[in-house]
Scaffold this motif. Structure first.
Motif, PDB file in Angstrom:
ATOM      1  N   LYS A   1       0.868  -1.191   0.000  1.00  0.00           N
ATOM      2  CA  LYS A   1       0.000   0.000   0.000  1.00  0.00           C
ATOM      3  C   LYS A   1       0.897   1.231   0.000  1.00  0.00           C
ATOM      4  O   LYS A   1       2.033   1.170   0.478  1.00  0.00           O
ATOM      5  CB  LYS A   1      -0.833   0.042   1.293  1.00  0.00           C
ATOM      6  CG  LYS A   1      -1.777  -1.130   1.471  1.00  0.00           C
ATOM      7  CD  LYS A   1      -3.154  -0.786   0.910  1.00  0.00           C
ATOM      8  CE  LYS A   1      -4.098  -1.964   0.895  1.00  0.00           C
ATOM      9  NZ  LYS A   1      -3.800  -3.046  -0.039  1.00  0.00           N
ATOM     10  N   PRO A   2       0.401   2.386  -0.485  1.00  0.00           N
ATOM     11  CA  PRO A   2       1.199   3.605  -0.368  1.00  0.00           C
ATOM     12  C   PRO A   2       1.577   3.842   1.097  1.00  0.00           C
ATOM     13  O   PRO A   2       0.749   3.677   1.988  1.00  0.00           O
ATOM     14  CB  PRO A   2       0.258   4.698  -0.878  1.00  0.00           C
ATOM     15  CG  PRO A   2      -0.687   3.987  -1.787  1.00  0.00           C
ATOM     16  CD  PRO A   2      -0.883   2.626  -1.170  1.00  0.00           C
ATOM     17  N   PHE A   3       2.828   4.181   1.298  1.00  0.00           N
ATOM     18  CA  PHE A   3       3.313   4.385   2.676  1.00  0.00           C
ATOM     19  C   PHE A   3       4.330   5.517   2.682  1.00  0.00           C
ATOM     20  O   PHE A   3       5.146   5.635   1.775  1.00  0.00           O
ATOM     21  CB  PHE A   3       3.984   3.099   3.198  1.00  0.00           C
ATOM     22  CG  PHE A   3       4.691   3.301   4.521  1.00  0.00           C
ATOM     23  CD1 PHE A   3       3.961   3.362   5.706  1.00  0.00           C
ATOM     24  CD2 PHE A   3       6.078   3.461   4.577  1.00  0.00           C
ATOM     25  CE1 PHE A   3       4.612   3.574   6.927  1.00  0.00           C
ATOM     26  CE2 PHE A   3       6.727   3.672   5.791  1.00  0.00           C
ATOM     27  CZ  PHE A   3       5.994   3.725   6.970  1.00  0.00           C
ATOM     28  N   SER A   4       4.252   6.349   3.724  1.00  0.00           N
ATOM     29  CA  SER A   4       5.277   7.384   3.921  1.00  0.00           C
ATOM     30  C   SER A   4       5.859   7.250   5.319  1.00  0.00           C
ATOM     31  O   SER A   4       5.108   7.090   6.299  1.00  0.00           O
ATOM     32  CB  SER A   4       4.671   8.777   3.773  1.00  0.00           C
ATOM     33  OG  SER A   4       5.635   9.747   4.128  1.00  0.00           O
ATOM     34  N   ILE A   5       7.162   7.357   5.404  1.00  0.00           N
ATOM     35  CA  ILE A   5       7.800   7.303   6.724  1.00  0.00           C
ATOM     36  C   ILE A   5       7.424   8.545   7.546  1.00  0.00           C
ATOM     37  O   ILE A   5       7.548   8.536   8.775  1.00  0.00           O
ATOM     38  CB  ILE A   5       9.337   7.106   6.596  1.00  0.00           C
ATOM     39  CG1 ILE A   5       9.968   6.754   7.949  1.00  0.00           C
ATOM     40  CG2 ILE A   5      10.013   8.314   5.975  1.00  0.00           C
ATOM     41  CD1 ILE A   5       9.476   5.486   8.587  1.00  0.00           C
ATOM     42  N   ALA A   6       6.897   9.555   6.871  1.00  0.00           N
ATOM     43  CA  ALA A   6       6.447  10.745   7.601  1.00  0.00           C
ATOM     44  C   ALA A   6       5.207  10.445   8.444  1.00  0.00           C
ATOM     45  O   ALA A   6       4.792  11.268   9.268  1.00  0.00           O
ATOM     46  CB  ALA A   6       6.143  11.878   6.628  1.00  0.00           C
ATOM     47  N   SER A   7       4.603   9.274   8.267  1.00  0.00           N
ATOM     48  CA  SER A   7       3.454   8.895   9.099  1.00  0.00           C
ATOM     49  C   SER A   7       3.919   8.391  10.465  1.00  0.00           C
ATOM     50  O   SER A   7       3.099   8.248  11.383  1.00  0.00           O
ATOM     51  CB  SER A   7       2.609   7.826   8.399  1.00  0.00           C
ATOM     52  OG  SER A   7       3.383   6.653   8.228  1.00  0.00           O
ATOM     53  N   ALA A   8       5.217   8.117  10.600  1.00  0.00           N
ATOM     54  CA  ALA A   8       5.728   7.612  11.884  1.00  0.00           C
ATOM     55  C   ALA A   8       5.724   8.731  12.920  1.00  0.00           C
ATOM     56  O   ALA A   8       6.012   9.881  12.602  1.00  0.00           O
ATOM     57  CB  ALA A   8       7.151   7.078  11.710  1.00  0.00           C
ATOM     58  N   LYS A   9       5.393   8.352  14.136  1.00  0.00           N
ATOM     59  CA  LYS A   9       5.350   9.333  15.232  1.00  0.00           C
ATOM     60  C   LYS A   9       6.729   9.981  15.407  1.00  0.00           C
ATOM     61  O   LYS A   9       7.757   9.303  15.310  1.00  0.00           O
ATOM     62  CB  LYS A   9       4.954   8.583  16.511  1.00  0.00           C
ATOM     63  CG  LYS A   9       4.184   9.427  17.506  1.00  0.00           C
ATOM     64  CD  LYS A   9       3.533   8.490  18.526  1.00  0.00           C
ATOM     65  CE  LYS A   9       3.900   8.735  19.953  1.00  0.00           C
ATOM     66  NZ  LYS A   9       5.147   8.840  20.504  1.00  0.00           N
ATOM     67  N   ASP A  10       6.758  11.265  15.653  1.00  0.00           N
ATOM     68  CA  ASP A  10       8.022  11.982  15.907  1.00  0.00           C
ATOM     69  C   ASP A  10       9.054  11.796  14.800  1.00  0.00           C
ATOM     70  O   ASP A  10      10.247  11.710  15.064  1.00  0.00           O
ATOM     71  CB  ASP A  10       8.658  11.519  17.233  1.00  0.00           C
ATOM     72  CG  ASP A  10       7.740  11.769  18.400  1.00  0.00           C
ATOM     73  OD1 ASP A  10       6.938  12.718  18.316  1.00  0.00           O
ATOM     74  OD2 ASP A  10       7.807  11.009  19.383  1.00  0.00           O
ATOM     75  N   SER A  11       8.600  11.680  13.569  1.00  0.00           N
ATOM     76  CA  SER A  11       9.561  11.461  12.476  1.00  0.00           C
ATOM     77  C   SER A  11      10.205  12.770  12.018  1.00  0.00           C
ATOM     78  O   SER A  11      11.279  12.776  11.439  1.00  0.00           O
ATOM     79  CB  SER A  11       8.862  10.799  11.286  1.00  0.00           C
ATOM     80  OG  SER A  11       7.823  11.645  10.836  1.00  0.00           O
ATOM     81  N   LYS A  12       9.534  13.885  12.328  1.00  0.00           N
ATOM     82  CA  LYS A  12       9.872  15.144  11.646  1.00  0.00           C
ATOM     83  C   LYS A  12      11.322  15.583  11.768  1.00  0.00           C
ATOM     84  O   LYS A  12      11.891  16.106  10.820  1.00  0.00           O
ATOM     85  CB  LYS A  12       8.967  16.262  12.156  1.00  0.00           C
ATOM     86  CG  LYS A  12       7.696  16.394  11.346  1.00  0.00           C
ATOM     87  CD  LYS A  12       7.039  17.705  11.661  1.00  0.00           C
ATOM     88  CE  LYS A  12       5.673  17.770  11.037  1.00  0.00           C
ATOM     89  NZ  LYS A  12       4.919  18.918  11.512  1.00  0.00           N
ATOM     90  N   ASP A  13      11.916  15.367  12.929  1.00  0.00           N
ATOM     91  CA  ASP A  13      13.266  15.921  13.112  1.00  0.00           C
ATOM     92  C   ASP A  13      14.349  15.145  12.369  1.00  0.00           C
ATOM     93  O   ASP A  13      15.505  15.586  12.327  1.00  0.00           O
ATOM     94  CB  ASP A  13      13.605  16.039  14.611  1.00  0.00           C
ATOM     95  CG  ASP A  13      13.300  14.760  15.361  1.00  0.00           C
ATOM     96  OD1 ASP A  13      12.700  13.852  14.747  1.00  0.00           O
ATOM     97  OD2 ASP A  13      13.661  14.653  16.539  1.00  0.00           O
ATOM     98  N   HIS A  14      13.998  13.983  11.785  1.00  0.00           N
ATOM     99  CA  HIS A  14      15.026  13.256  11.018  1.00  0.00           C
ATOM    100  C   HIS A  14      14.598  12.886   9.608  1.00  0.00           C
ATOM    101  O   HIS A  14      15.349  12.251   8.881  1.00  0.00           O
ATOM    102  CB  HIS A  14      15.461  11.992  11.773  1.00  0.00           C
ATOM    103  CG  HIS A  14      16.362  12.309  12.917  1.00  0.00           C
ATOM    104  ND1 HIS A  14      15.910  12.458  14.203  1.00  0.00           N
ATOM    105  CD2 HIS A  14      17.686  12.582  12.959  1.00  0.00           C
ATOM    106  CE1 HIS A  14      16.908  12.800  14.993  1.00  0.00           C
ATOM    107  NE2 HIS A  14      18.003  12.878  14.260  1.00  0.00           N
TER     108      HIS A  14
END
Ligand SMILES: Cc1ncc(COP(=O)(O)O)c(C=O)c1O
Length: 397
Positions: free
Chosen positions: A214-227
């Motif tokens: 399925k379409p997936f983005s690692i940006a959906s992971a919690k607290d991903s923003k800083d890395h």
């Protein structure tokens, strides 16, 4: 001519070179089975074209803000949240002149001589050269056909050094079609976080994944923003390769640096194309499943057809629109057809009128990249030609 070291470190994109060679033969009147281009063969949807026409008539033909018009930055952030479950705001988004430009600019502001950038192989041809252009060093991590070309966290961990600053992860992958499973992607993010490494997710093929992926983005992971830095593009999802609109999503200070770079280089992406992209991001997406269903049919046929050719082995790509067969059986021994896949691709174009790209260019010796973004009829014709070419070689052996 004396040119800079940095331009001498890179080469012209091999995929562009194949397209040029095929076009030259077509101009001479030859019928080429063209598996070269990495772009949808579908037209840009009507509502998107209409928005561009209205932008022209509405005189939206002047400079825009360097980082893109605010409604588009907002629409991209909202689209990404809706489709891929992220959480970005407009100030965390910059509009670029395609995804390639987005990658080039991120590399330019984040890495330099002395830094290492991890690139899983097989890789998209532009990743290593973009990294080399910045002066940083690409470090390759092999993925395997047996594992569906997924990127694995333990392999990434082994490649880390004190100099590693960035990892570029392209899933679904061009050229292999490999998809990195979400749980593995999360593990990779954890490693990046622990080691203070940026994780750049190239999502240009995010919406071309085949069941069960399925379409997936690692940006959906919690607290991903800083890395995490996300690279995306309307090129493939909306069949808009020529419009040249992409984007980067990431922390606001990074976005500011990217806008600064654009302000001294490209300035804004084309105003009219931005209005078209706005229609893409806010309008119906009903053409996407139609394209995907067609690609799924083609994928089935091409994989089956390739596996029926002597000395050719091809796995099922999990996404994108490329088949990536192993033809190494034809490259060794007394009856080898060519010394490498670059030479084999040239032979296939000259002798069989089939255009494709050799795996060497993607860090995958022994493989060929076959784009099935072309009609089933052309796929059948191409398969016939490939079969004739390799069967003849087999008979001569
Ligand atoms: C893996 C990958 N990333 C990024 C791009 C960039 O696409 P564009 O510059 O058209 O948005 C491409 C295009 O082929 C690609 O294959």
């Amino acid at each position: 001519m004396k040119l800079t070291d940095r331009i001498n470190r890179i080469q012209i994109s091999p995929t562009a070179a194949v397209i040029t060679a095929a076009d030259q033969l077509k101009a001479k009147g030859l019928d080429i089975a063209d598996f070269g281009p990495g772009e949808p063969d579908f037209p840009t949807p009507d509502h998107i074209k209409q928005a561009a026409i209205e932008a022209i008539h509405g005189n939206k033909t002047k400079y825009t803000p360097t980082g893109g018009i605010m409604p588009l930055r907002e629409a991209i952030s909202a689209w990404h949240q809706r489709e891929l479950n992220s959480n970005y705001e407009a100030k965390e988004c910059v509009v670029t002149v395609g995804g390639k430009h987005a990658i080039f600019n991120v590399a330019s502001v984040l890495v330099q001589a002395g830094d290492e950038v991890i690139i899983p192989a097989p890789y998209w041809v532009s990743f290593p050269d973009i990294v080399k252009y910045t002066g940083a060093t690409p470090v390759y991590v092999q993925t395997s056909v047996e594992d569906g070309f997924a990127v694995r966290a333990d392999a990434i961990e082994k490649a880390l050094t004190a100099k590693t600053r960035l990892l570029i992860l392209n899933s679904p992958s061009n050229p292999s079609g490999g998809v990195t499973p979400p749980d593995e992607y999360q593990k990779i993010l954890a490693i990046c976080r622990k080691n203070n490494v940026w994780l750049m997710g190239d999502e240009c093929y995010s919406h071309f994944t085949y069941d069960p992926n399925k379409p997936f983005s690692i940006a959906s992971a919690k607290d991903s923003k800083d890395h995490v830095i996300i690279i995306g593009s309307v090129s493939k999802t909306f069949a808009m390769t020529g419009w040249r609109i992409g984007y980067t999503l990431g922390p606001a200070p990074l976005i500011q640096a990217l806008i600064k770079l654009q302000s001294q280089s490209t300035s804004n992406p084309t105003s009219i194309a931005q209005y078209a992209a706005l229609a893409a991001m806010t309008g119906t997406m009903d053409t996407v499943p139609v394209m995907l269903a067609e690609y799924a049919k083609r994928r089935k046929r091409i994989v089956e057809g390739l596996n029926a050719i002597p000395g050719v082995k091809c796995g099922q790509p999990g996404g994108a629109f490329y088949a990536f067969p192993d033809v190494s059986a034809h490259l060794s021994g007394p009856h080898a057809l060519a010394k490498d896949t670059t030479e084999l691709a040239t032979l296939l174009l000259d002798k069989a009128c089939v255009a494709l790209v050799g795996g060497d260019a993607f860090g995958a010796p022994g493989y060929l990249r076959i784009s099935y973004a072309t009609s089933l009829d052309r796929i059948e014709e191409g398969l016939r030609r490939l079969d004739r070419f390799f069967s003849r070689a087999e008979a001569a052996a």
